[in-house]
Design a protein around this motif. Structure first.
Motif, PDB file in Angstrom:
ATOM      1  N   ALA A 280      29.499  52.882  40.838  1.00 17.82           N
ATOM      2  CA  ALA A 280      28.857  52.301  39.660  1.00 17.82           C
ATOM      3  C   ALA A 280      29.543  51.032  39.159  1.00 17.82           C
ATOM      4  N   ASP A 281      30.727  50.724  39.645  1.00 11.97           N
ATOM      5  CA  ASP A 281      31.472  49.540  39.217  1.00 11.97           C
ATOM      6  C   ASP A 281      30.875  48.321  39.914  1.00 11.97           C
ATOM      7  N   LEU A 282      29.968  47.609  39.210  1.00  9.55           N
ATOM      8  CA  LEU A 282      29.217  46.528  39.853  1.00  9.55           C
ATOM      9  C   LEU A 282      30.104  45.353  40.298  1.00  9.55           C
ATOM     10  N   PRO A 283      31.097  44.921  39.500  1.00  8.49           N
ATOM     11  CA  PRO A 283      31.982  43.879  40.032  1.00  8.49           C
ATOM     12  C   PRO A 283      32.672  44.301  41.325  1.00  8.49           C
ATOM     13  N   LEU A 284      32.997  45.593  41.456  1.00 12.78           N
ATOM     14  CA  LEU A 284      33.624  46.073  42.682  1.00 12.78           C
ATOM     15  C   LEU A 284      32.608  46.118  43.821  1.00 12.78           C
ATOM     16  N   VAL A 285      31.361  46.467  43.516  1.00 14.95           N
ATOM     17  CA  VAL A 285      30.299  46.419  44.529  1.00 14.95           C
ATOM     18  C   VAL A 285      30.158  45.000  45.057  1.00 14.95           C
ATOM     19  N   ALA A 286      30.131  44.032  44.134  1.00 13.56           N
ATOM     20  CA  ALA A 286      30.020  42.627  44.543  1.00 13.56           C
ATOM     21  C   ALA A 286      31.224  42.206  45.382  1.00 13.56           C
TER      22      ALA A 286
ATOM     23  N   PRO B 218      28.731  31.929  39.197  1.00 15.13           N
ATOM     24  CA  PRO B 218      28.850  33.136  38.381  1.00 15.13           C
ATOM     25  C   PRO B 218      30.188  33.849  38.554  1.00 15.13           C
ATOM     26  N   THR B 219      30.661  34.392  37.462  1.00 12.20           N
ATOM     27  CA  THR B 219      31.772  35.345  37.510  1.00 12.20           C
ATOM     28  C   THR B 219      31.127  36.696  37.781  1.00 12.20           C
TER      29      THR B 219
ATOM     30  N   ASP C 292      36.887  37.719  40.787  1.00 13.27           N
ATOM     31  CA  ASP C 292      36.549  36.692  39.796  1.00 13.27           C
ATOM     32  C   ASP C 292      37.140  37.042  38.432  1.00 13.27           C
ATOM     33  N   TYR C 293      37.005  38.308  38.056  1.00 12.53           N
ATOM     34  CA  TYR C 293      37.527  38.744  36.758  1.00 12.53           C
ATOM     35  C   TYR C 293      39.052  38.730  36.733  1.00 12.53           C
ATOM     36  N   GLU C 294      39.653  39.181  37.824  1.00 13.00           N
ATOM     37  CA  GLU C 294      41.116  39.232  37.867  1.00 13.00           C
ATOM     38  C   GLU C 294      41.738  37.842  37.792  1.00 13.00           C
ATOM     39  N   GLU C 295      41.055  36.850  38.352  1.00 12.40           N
ATOM     40  CA  GLU C 295      41.599  35.491  38.387  1.00 12.40           C
ATOM     41  C   GLU C 295      41.062  34.602  37.264  1.00 12.40           C
ATOM     42  N   TYR C 296      40.243  35.201  36.380  1.00  6.30           N
ATOM     43  CA  TYR C 296      39.521  34.386  35.400  1.00  6.30           C
ATOM     44  C   TYR C 296      40.445  33.521  34.547  1.00  6.30           C
TER      45      TYR C 296
ATOM     46  N   ASP D 290      33.022  45.147  30.367  1.00  4.43           N
ATOM     47  CA  ASP D 290      33.347  43.836  30.929  1.00  4.43           C
ATOM     48  C   ASP D 290      34.869  43.690  30.970  1.00  4.43           C
ATOM     49  N   PRO D 291      35.452  43.395  32.136  1.00  2.00           N
ATOM     50  CA  PRO D 291      36.918  43.294  32.230  1.00  2.00           C
ATOM     51  C   PRO D 291      37.526  42.273  31.284  1.00  2.00           C
TER      52      PRO D 291
END
Length: 427
Positions: free
Chosen positions: A14-20, A119-120, A125-129, A158-159
């Motif tokens: 269910a973790d969509l950023p991880l799916v991406a 897109p982030t 992407d979130y970890e390096e934002y 949202d991270p």
């Protein structure tokens, strides 16, 4: 083929950023394919700003942040300075009151829609934002620590927002501003309700006050009330009263009582508006607190000679608008409407006010439209209160009291509540 299937990613993740993240690292050209897929999905249909977007545009808020890729906020806020990339913060623009920061990327506007800012979207992407967007990240931190945020449409998963919450927890002792959010309470499922309660407690411990709603449709009405609450405290007076009648005496009594409140009285120059306004002006003059901006008369476009005012009180505004346009413009800047007497024109004004969600307070002893409105309506219908108190309901009945002073005092109390002049009362 579905992107999950192409990358052989289980459906129960269910973790969509991880799916991406898994998709781009396991698929040749994965980043480009993912961005193309999102772009295609978002441009299958055309969208227009909603009532919620338009309400946000009317709020006196200078700094807006969004994680959405679409351009609906830009359409609702055409004069806002849009920040999508780091360099946008360095470019000099013509002075503008508002800034819209699209922290997770953005599409372009107009034909040939593409990515204006990538897109982030992935976990990386979130970890390096904060390292790839140092200026935007610094601006977000500064805003979060110095201003109050209203979160709308956030799940708080949202991270980047999680980092803000962690920041709040560590800095609560420095008196950081309180933030607010609207969250829908889950229906039925006991486990979801338990999780919801824990989430609410955690948010409130992190400095985010939670307003629970039952349906997402409530957001638009809440925003509409917030728009009205943040306007200048203007009372629109509608109607007509004759000389030496209870209606005129009631108008004068209300005008004198209003001198004790921080209220501006506006009207379209009708007899009721004049009576209330001149009484307010005379009281302010006697108390040496007179300000011509506290009383305003708006007049429509006309080929006839401009009407004169019988007393040198207030400010006359001779607009270039027709009757319907000036009515709409003045109502759009008012917090409530007081109705005294009146006929067809007053009915048109009160109908426009009700359609715009503006509370209407009729004084039935003045007759005409005011009496018809009070007789045919309940307090919930005209004042738009979600939870009228027993005191509110009693005042509603007192509007029809035979003693003029009792009735006008009730009218001013209801006006004070409807206009949010008493901060402890929340219609």
């Amino acid at each position: 083929m579905d992107l999950r299937q192409r990358a052989d990613i289980p459906d129960d993740l269910a973790d969509l950023p991880l799916v991406a993240q898994y998709f781009i690292v396991s698929t040749p050209g994965g980043r480009e394919a993912l961005e193309s897929h999102v772009l295609a999905e978002m441009t299958k249909r055309t969208y227009a700003p909603t009532a919620g977007h338009r309400a946000l545009a009317r709020l006196p808020v200078d700094d807006l942040w969004t994680t959405n890729y679409d351009c609906l906020l830009e359409e609702a806020l055409p004069d806002a300075r849009v920040i999508c990339n780091e360099d946008d913060l360095l470019v000099r623009h013509k002075p503008t009151r508002r800034r819209l920061t699209k922290m997770h990327g953005s599409l372009t506007q107009g034909p040939g829609i593409d990515w204006r800012a990538s897109p982030t979207i992935t976990r990386q992407d979130y970890e390096e934002y904060e390292f790839k967007h140092p200026r935007i990240w610094a601006a977000l931190r500064a805003s979060y620590l110095t201003k109050s945020f209203l979160f709308l449409g956030f799940s708080f998963m949202d991270p980047n927002i999680e980092v803000m919450l962690r920041l709040s927890r560590t800095l609560l002792n420095v008196g950081a501003p309180e933030h607010y959010t609207l969250i829908k309470r889950p229906d039925g499922d006991l486990n979801q309700l338990k999780l919801h309660e824990h989430r609410v407690k955690d948010l409130e411990q992190s400095g985010v006050a939670v307003c629970e709603i039952s349906e997402y449709s409530e957001i638009d009405s809440i925003l509409a009330r917030l728009v009205r609450r943040t306007r200048e405290p203007a009372l629109f007076v509608s109607g007509s009263v004759e000389t030496n009648t209870d209606g005129e005496r009631a108008a004068q009594s209300i005008g004198h009582r209003l001198s004790e409140h921080d209220v501006q009285v506006v009207s379209l120059g009708g007899k009721a508006g004049l009576a209330v306004s001149f009484a307010l002006g005379r009281s302010l003059l006697a108390q040496e607190r007179y300000d011509p901006e506290r009383v305003k008369f708006y007049f429509r476009r006309s080929k006839q000679e401009a009407p004169g005012l019988p007393q040198r009180i207030g400010t006359a505004v001779y607009t270039g608008q027709d009757q319907a346009a000036v009515r709409a413009a003045v109502l759009s800047e008012s917090r409530a409407v007081l109705v005294l007497g009146g006929g067809d024109t007053t009915e048109a004004e009160t109908t426009a006010a009700k359609n715009a969600g503006i509370p209407v307070i009729p004084l039935p002893l003045s007759g005409g439209t005011a009496r018809k409105l009070w007789s045919a309506s309940a307090i919930d219908d005209l004042l738009g209160m979600t939870n009228p108190t027993e005191s509110d309901r009693r005042d509603w009945q007192l509007l029809n009291h035979e003693d003029l002073e009792i009735a006008t005092a009730a009218a001013v109390r209801l006006m004070s509540t409807a206009m949010y002049l008493d901060s402890s009362v929340r219609p």
